[in-house]
Design a protein around this motif. Structure first.
Motif, PDB file in Angstrom:
ATOM      1  N   SER A 145     -21.523  26.053  72.982  1.00  0.00           N
ATOM      2  CA  SER A 145     -22.661  25.797  73.871  1.00  0.00           C
ATOM      3  C   SER A 145     -23.924  26.453  73.336  1.00  0.00           C
ATOM      4  O   SER A 145     -25.013  25.845  73.360  1.00  0.00           O
ATOM      5  CB  SER A 145     -22.351  26.345  75.277  1.00  0.00           C
ATOM      6  OG  SER A 145     -21.265  25.659  75.856  1.00  0.00           O
ATOM      7  N   ASP A 168     -25.109  24.365  70.395  1.00  0.00           N
ATOM      8  CA  ASP A 168     -25.641  23.082  70.852  1.00  0.00           C
ATOM      9  C   ASP A 168     -27.002  23.239  71.509  1.00  0.00           C
ATOM     10  O   ASP A 168     -27.866  22.349  71.415  1.00  0.00           O
ATOM     11  CB  ASP A 168     -24.667  22.433  71.845  1.00  0.00           C
ATOM     12  CG  ASP A 168     -23.382  21.966  71.154  1.00  0.00           C
ATOM     13  OD1 ASP A 168     -23.400  21.837  69.919  1.00  0.00           O
ATOM     14  OD2 ASP A 168     -22.372  21.742  71.863  1.00  0.00           O
ATOM     15  N   GLU A 169     -27.209  24.367  72.193  1.00  0.00           N
ATOM     16  CA  GLU A 169     -28.472  24.589  72.890  1.00  0.00           C
ATOM     17  C   GLU A 169     -29.513  25.248  71.998  1.00  0.00           C
ATOM     18  O   GLU A 169     -30.576  25.667  72.485  1.00  0.00           O
ATOM     19  CB  GLU A 169     -28.221  25.472  74.128  1.00  0.00           C
ATOM     20  CG  GLU A 169     -27.295  24.814  75.161  1.00  0.00           C
ATOM     21  CD  GLU A 169     -26.846  25.802  76.233  1.00  0.00           C
ATOM     22  OE1 GLU A 169     -27.519  26.860  76.386  1.00  0.00           O
ATOM     23  OE2 GLU A 169     -25.839  25.545  76.916  1.00  0.00           O
TER      24      GLU A 169
END
Length: 881
Positions: A842, A845-846
């Motif tokens: 995460s 991805d961010e």
């Protein structure tokens, strides 16, 4: 010798051998007992198992004493309960305006004791029962702080020994020594006995109330069940007969007549412990009796306590046969005695004392006409020197009255040996050689202790009393011989029931900074041994121990190593921990193996792996001790030699953990049969836990002999639910000087419920890593142990792993460093970690962080300089801000 005078050394701990320890933080509530409520105390003058009772009730209970003894002695009494209660009471007695001290002062003064003397008595008792003094007493007299536990005196044998109580111990106390009675009972409690104390009908109620306060300091009520105090006249023979008939041992103070009368009541097989009257003397060579400072010191010994102590000089012997020298010395010494006596107030004499002095002096003056004696006395009768040409030992009438007699050293044995039953202290004045030779002579003649002149009434904690250790006289030495099924059992008691562990204190939590702050005010007497931490979690921190602390800890760790499967009778151990720079691992395990009487090779970790391997093979080592990261390097750098040897059967590690894949390699490729934690511990606290042969992963038993453990919620200062992860907070109970109470050491863990398959009832915990294993990166929390597990499970990786954190350009960067010898393709690894760790995926991805994997040789991995530990997390972000 005055047969009626019990040398009342309530003001002098030496005489009754009542030594003990330094108080801690008082818990006022702990020493407030319902038993000492004035209304309850008014019910009677006898204290019986927590209640004050009258004569009628005491008589009824006395008839049931045998049943009471059987019932009470079936319940073990942990020494820790006695130490804890004594510490609380010592603290309360040491509080000048505290309610406990005020109550007990009132008991003494209401009973006719001078207020100053009463205060001094309580202070002496407080010092005698302080924890440091009692611990020293236990170590010296019974060999350790838990003498009641069945442990192995020789770790190579499965024979267990302990000190057990004699059983029902009756104390018949003197009538003129306030501190003797309660202190004797405390010695009886330290040895686990049921104690029945008889005090004189003319005594104050100090013993009753003091012991009631002690019982009130034990919330379990166990101590109260071991204490009975009766106040009655010795003329009440029916009660005395009941006491002695049920006793397993009777301790009696007094002269020959008193002891003889009690002996007639003691049944066959009952141990009679006599604390009788003793007589002491000074012995001076020509050089010493010519020295004015020596005579001043001798005069002080004569005047202190009015010669009422057993160790007070009643005779001064001169190393001469010349009667003229005896008379000349008497004249000279009289001047020194007069000067010293004038500086010290002298109490009023009782009529009987005055009569005895008058009679003795009158007889001596009559013998002057025969040329046998000479009397030099103060005009006001405050002191007297009685010179006598006959060397035979004679008791003085006390109260600053002293004989001076000739005794050439060649006649010491002839003159003194007939009185050997009564001899106690000899103060010897002379050269170093004289002191050595004359000490041998007077000890051979029957004296029990030798001191410098001027120090006859001084003592030290742990000193024997009248030639014996009181705790041993109040105990039995017992043994259990077992077979090889008990090879890994260090203490038989752990298989029977959980040990009694005092609750943790209340108060704030202590951190590493607080520990370091304590060292600023630590007394030199508590700082014998200095260690520094390895610095794997920050700057190296200092830890300080007394030698006694260290010994206690090493013995506890040695017991844990037995449980882990180390066999000192067969295993040949190589100590490969790091050494130097005040780092303690190597030194500690040297000490642990030494206490196990094990065979060891103290090699220490070093860069020359070939030399280390050669030593292992040459000397037949089959068990190695060290850091996992070092041992892993050693096995691979010298894999061919160690595989060919095939003799390493056991690996004991500390400070880090082996992964499952590393364990597999050691087992399958090198033939290692046992891989187990050598100890769980910290530099600050010492050993904290140990693994047994049934321990799996990071599960350890807690060393409850040393510490009390709390597991607190990770986010709040409250207990974590049973079995749930929490912060490990330890309170060390066996440290002098440093008070490590509620110390959170930075580890996470959870309790493991139930009795261990090894049979031990000692509590267990599972270690879950350190706070530093979890780091916040890009708003997400990442646990390095999760990275290690993924590398092992998904990539088949068996090397070391480091997590490196950098600030980066605009966003943070996480790098996983792998050993190039075992690493897969970095690209494959870079894909595997995000796929298995959702938080990492995460964050990537961010665009909150960059993630990379790098491979490097083992030399590129950063380690702490002192311990050699691998730094699993390297946070460089603070360095680049």
């Amino acid at each position: 010798m005055n047969p009626e005078t019990m040398n009342p050394e309530a003001l002098n701990p030496k005489a009754v051998n009542r030594e003990a320890v330094n108080p801690g933080v008082v818990n006022p509530g702990a020493v407030e007992s319902e038993a000492v409520n004035p209304e309850l105390a008014a019910a009677g003058v006898h204290f019986w198992q927590g209640s004050f009772v009258d004569d009628e009730e005491a008589a009824r209970r006395l008839a049931e004493l045998p049943e009471l003894a059987a019932r009470t002695l079936a319940e073990p009494l942990p020494t820790e309960l006695v130490l804890s209660a004594c510490r609380h009471l010592a603290d309360a007695l040491g509080a000048p305006d505290g309610p406990v001290r005020a109550r007990l002062l009132g008991v003494l003064t209401d009973g006719g004791t001078d207020p100053e003397e009463a205060a001094a008595t309580l202070s002496e008792i407080a010092d005698a029962i302080s924890r440091p003094a009692l611990e020293r007493k236990l170590r010296r007299e019974l060999g350790g702080l838990h003498p009641e536990r069945l442990t192995r005196p020789d770790a190579r044998e499965t024979t267990f020994e302990a000190w057990a109580p004699v059983g029902l111990l009756v104390h018949i106390a003197p009538g003129n020594a306030a501190a003797v009675a309660p202190l004797s009972v405390i010695e009886g409690l330290l040895t686990g006995n049921l104690n029945v104390l008889k005090t004189s009908s003319g005594d104050t109620l100090l013993a009753q109330h003091l012991l009631a306060e002690l019982a009130g300091a034990d919330p379990t009520g166990t101590l109260a069940r071991r204490i009975v105090v009766l106040r009655f006249s010795s003329a009440r023979t029916a009660w005395l007969r009941l006491l002695c008939a049920s006793a397993d041992a009777v301790a009696v103070w007094g002269g020959e007549d008193a002891v003889r009368s009690v002996a007639e009541l003691v049944p066959a097989g009952c141990r009679l412990i006599e604390w009788g009257h003793r007589i002491s003397f000074a012995y001076l060579t020509r050089d010493a009796w010519s020295d004015g400072a020596t005579l001043d010191a001798l005069a002080a010994d004569v005047c202190r306590f009015e010669q009422q102590a057993c160790s007070s000089p009643q005779v001064v012997y001169l190393d001469t046969e010349d009667h003229a020298e005896v008379f000349a010395f008497a004249e000279r010494f009289a001047a020194h005695l007069a000067a010293t006596s004038a500086e010290l107030p002298r109490p009023e004499l009782e009529p009987a004392e005055h009569a005895e002095i008058t009679t003795t002096e009158l007889v001596a003056r009559l013998e002057e006409h025969l040329g046998l004696t000479r009397v030099i006395a103060a005009e006001d009768g405050s002191w007297r020197v009685l010179a006598d040409t006959r060397p035979a030992l004679a008791a003085s009438p006390l109260n600053r009255s002293v004989w001076v007699k000739p005794l050439p050293r060649t006649a010491v044995m002839t003159v003194l040996r007939p009185m050997r039953r009564y001899l106690q202290t000899a103060a010897i004045g002379g050269s170093r050689a004289d002191v050595a030779r004359l000490s041998q002579a007077v000890l051979a003649a029957g004296a029990l202790r030798v001191t410098p002149v001027g120090g006859m009434l001084d003592s030290y904690h742990g000193e024997p009393h009248d030639g014996v250790y009181a705790l041993q006289r109040y105990s039995r030495r017992v043994s259990v011989r077992a077979d090889e099924a008990f090879t890994t059992t260090a203490c038989l008691d752990d298989l029977a029931a959980p040990a009694v562990v005092p609750a943790a204190p209340s108060g704030p939590l202590l951190d590493k900074a607080g520990v370091q702050e304590q060292l600023r005010t630590l007394e030199p007497a508590h700082a014998h041994l200095y260690f520094r931490s390895g610095g794997s979690t920050g700057a190296p921190a200092l830890s300080v121990f007394t030698n006694a602390d260290y010994d206690t800890q090493m013995r506890a760790a040695a017991d844990g190593l037995l449980a882990a499967g180390f066999d000192p009778a067969r295993d040949r151990a190589a100590n490969l921990f790091y050494c130097g720079g005040m780092y303690g691992s190597f030194i500690s395990f040297f000490s642990i193996l030494e206490r196990l009487n094990a065979t060891q090779l103290p090699i220490a970790a070093g860069p020359d792996h070939a030399a280390t391997a050669e030593a292992l093979v040459t000397h037949g080592a089959d068990a190695v001790f060290g850091m996992p990261s070092y041992l892993w390097q050693l096995f691979h750098a010298e894999g061919a030699a160690l595989r060919a040897y095939g003799g390493i059967r056991k690996v004991f590690y500390g400070g880090e953990h082996f992964t499952a894949e590393q364990r597999r390699v050691l087992t399958q490729e090198f033939g290692v049969e046992v891989i187990r934690s050598a100890a769980y511990g910290s530099t600050d606290l010492g050993p904290l836990g140990y693994q047994c042969t049934h321990a799996e992963g990071s599960v350890h038993h807690v060393l409850t002999d040393l510490h009390t453990l709390e597991i607190l919620d990770p986010q709040a200062d409250r207990p974590a639910p049973a079995g749930q992860p929490g912060r490990l907070v330890f309170t060390s109970r066996t440290r002098a000087g440093q008070r490590l109470e509620r110390y959170q050491i930075g580890d996470l863990g959870r309790s493991v419920e139930g009795v261990c398959p090894c049979g031990s009832h000692t509590p267990r915990i599972e270690l879950l890593g350190r706070y530093g294993d979890v780091v916040r990166v890009g708003t997400y929390f990442l646990n390095v142990r999760r990275f290690i597990a993924v590398a092992e499970e998904r990539l088949g990786y068996r090397g070391e792993l480091q997590l490196i954190l950098d600030a980066g350009d605009g966003r943070e960067r996480v790098t996983v460093r792998l050993d190039e010898r075992y690493a897969p393709d970095p690209a494959a690894a870079a894909a595997a970690f995000p796929a298995a760790i959702a938080e990492l995926a995460s964050a990537v991805d961010e665009d909150l962080l960059d993630f990379t994997v790098e491979t490097a040789g083992s030399g590129a991995f950063e380690r702490t300089a002192t311990s050699g530990k691998l730094r699993t997390v390297i946070d460089r972000r603070q360095l680049t801000v």
